[in-house]
Design an enzyme around this catalytic site. Structure first.
Site, short mmCIF file in Angstrom:
data_model
loop_
_atom_site.label_atom_id
_atom_site.label_comp_id
_atom_site.label_asym_id
_atom_site.label_seq_id
_atom_site.Cartn_x
_atom_site.Cartn_y
_atom_site.Cartn_z
CB SER A 63 9.18 -6.39 14.94
OG SER A 63 9.99 -5.23 15.00
CE1 TYR A 86 4.87 -3.19 13.42
CE2 TYR A 86 6.97 -2.79 14.51
CZ TYR A 86 6.24 -3.41 13.53
OH TYR A 86 6.86 -4.27 12.65
O1 NJP Z 1 5.89 -4.12 4.77
P1 NJP Z 1 5.04 -3.76 3.48
P2 NJP Z 1 7.00 -5.24 5.10
N1 NJP Z 1 -4.59 -8.48 5.20
O2 NJP Z 1 4.19 -2.64 3.92
C1 NJP Z 1 -0.06 -6.78 3.49
C2 NJP Z 1 7.45 -6.69 9.71
N2 NJP Z 1 8.59 -5.79 9.95
O3 NJP Z 1 7.21 -6.15 3.98
O4 NJP Z 1 -2.97 -6.05 1.78
C3 NJP Z 1 -3.73 -9.04 4.33
O5 NJP Z 1 5.94 -3.57 2.30
C4 NJP Z 1 0.21 -5.76 2.39
O6 NJP Z 1 -0.56 -5.96 1.22
P3 NJP Z 1 -2.02 -5.29 0.94
C5 NJP Z 1 6.12 -5.98 9.63
O7 NJP Z 1 5.58 -5.71 10.91
C6 NJP Z 1 8.99 -4.90 9.00
O8 NJP Z 1 8.18 -4.55 5.66
O9 NJP Z 1 -2.22 -5.53 -0.52
N3 NJP Z 1 -2.56 -8.49 4.00
C7 NJP Z 1 1.66 -6.08 2.06
O10 NJP Z 1 1.73 -7.18 1.18
C8 NJP Z 1 5.31 -7.00 8.88
O11 NJP Z 1 4.72 -7.94 9.77
C9 NJP Z 1 10.07 -4.04 9.27
O12 NJP Z 1 -1.90 -3.84 1.32
C10 NJP Z 1 -2.26 -7.29 4.53
C11 NJP Z 1 2.24 -6.49 3.40
O13 NJP Z 1 1.14 -6.81 4.27
C12 NJP Z 1 6.32 -7.71 7.98
O14 NJP Z 1 7.61 -7.31 8.46
C13 NJP Z 1 10.72 -4.12 10.48
C14 NJP Z 1 -3.11 -6.64 5.44
C15 NJP Z 1 3.06 -5.39 4.04
O15 NJP Z 1 4.14 -5.06 3.20
C16 NJP Z 1 6.23 -7.37 6.51
O16 NJP Z 1 6.27 -5.96 6.32
C17 NJP Z 1 10.28 -5.00 11.42
C18 NJP Z 1 -4.32 -7.29 5.76
N4 NJP Z 1 -5.22 -6.74 6.61
C19 NJP Z 1 9.23 -5.85 11.15
N5 NJP Z 1 -2.54 -5.47 5.81
C20 NJP Z 1 10.56 -3.04 8.29
N6 NJP Z 1 10.11 -3.06 7.03
O17 NJP Z 1 11.40 -2.18 8.66
C21 NJP Z 1 -1.37 -5.40 5.15
O18 NJP Z 1 10.90 -5.04 12.60
N7 NJP Z 1 -1.20 -6.47 4.38
#
Ligand code: NJP
Length: 237
Positions: free
Chosen positions: A140, A153
């Site tokens: 991030s 975070y």
């Molecule tokens: O978020 P979101 P993003 N084990 O919520 C999965 C970083 N980032 O695409 O498990 C396995 O749409 C969850 O799936 P599910 C952020 O920190 C973002 O934006 O089925 N999987 C979903 O596929 C992150 O590292 C922004 O609920 C797990 C996914 O993670 C990355 O971008 C800004 C899980 C999350 O999808 C992707 O986030 C920034 C687990 N324990 C950095 N927990 C931004 N969007 O603004 C969750 O600076 N998931």
């Protein structure tokens, strides 16, 4: 990317889904990892339509060591190798420290830091044996700077940066690359928000981050991309 095996965590939506589609267009073999099987099945269909050579979906909570072990066993028995790991799964709770619960704090560290460590440690023996591999972390922009209301975070993403920078020194001479992608505000479901909401109109799109991942992954063997930071024009930085 043909014949490359690319494992993507958090691939059920958002940035992870977009990354999977970018690699699919280039005919990679793709491993989709997240906790929600129905969402993974939806992405699997899109990824096959986009041209992936093969797709494996594995329902895994990356913060659980035994689930990560199974994820790696299943992947290696199907494909025999892992060329690229995209550590993308992440969660965030944005509130003042005084209002942050221990459970929220622990969940952020369990997924963003421990989960990333477990997946990375899991693929490293195979990558070391191969003499090649690429670990790409979706970190991030707040992995290098801080914001009020995001102390926990930010701390997790600073940890990702430190972990990756140290790991790079450990493994780069053995042919393994480590890259951090540092996105700013991106229109996804992140932090329980709505993708496509009006206030996010000028934010980065998941595809913008995916293209940065592809850029890092498609450099010649002798070129190592350490970090890529992206943020939308409307975000003061
Ligand atoms: O978020 P979101 P993003 N084990 O919520 C999965 C970083 N980032 O695409 O498990 C396995 O749409 C969850 O799936 P599910 C952020 O920190 C973002 O934006 O089925 N999987 C979903 O596929 C992150 O590292 C922004 O609920 C797990 C996914 O993670 C990355 O971008 C800004 C899980 C999350 O999808 C992707 O986030 C920034 C687990 N324990 C950095 N927990 C931004 N969007 O603004 C969750 O600076 N998931």
């Amino acid at each position: 990317m043909e014949d490359k095996v690319v494992m993507i965590t958090g691939a059920s939506r958002g940035i992870g889904e977009a990354v999977a589609l970018e690699f699919a267009k280039r005919k990679a073999k793709i491993v989709l990892v997240a906790r929600t099987p129905e969402d993974l099945e939806r992405v699997r269909g899109r990824v096959l339509d986009a041209g992936a050579e093969d797709v494996l979906t594995i329902t895994t909570d990356i913060s659980k060591e035994e689930e990560v072990e199974v994820m790696l066993d299943v992947t290696l028995s199907r494909f025999g190798r892992v060329d690229i790991l995209v550590n993308n799964a992440g969660v965030g709770y944005f509130k003042p420290v005084v209002d942050t619960t221990l459970s929220e704090w622990q969940t952020m560290f369990d997924v963003n830091v421990t989960g990333l460590f477990l997946c990375t440690r899991g693929v490293l023996p195979k990558m070391l044996e191969q003499g090649s591999g690429h670990i790409i972390n979706i970190s991030s922009d707040v992995g290098r700077r801080t914001i009020a209301g995001g102390a926990g975070y930010c701390a997790t993403k600073f940890a990702v940066q430190a972990f990756a920078d140290a790991l790079r020194k450990e493994v780069q001479r053995q042919g393994i690359k480590v890259t951090n992608i540092l996105p700013g505000m991106t229109d996804t479901y992140f932090a329980n928000s709505e993708q496509g909401a009006e206030h996010k109109r000028d934010w980065l799109k998941a595809e913008d981050i995916a293209r940065a991942v592809l850029y890092a992954a498609s450099q010649p063997p002798g070129v190592l991309v350490d970090d890529i930071t992206l943020h939308p024009m409307v975000q003061e930085y």
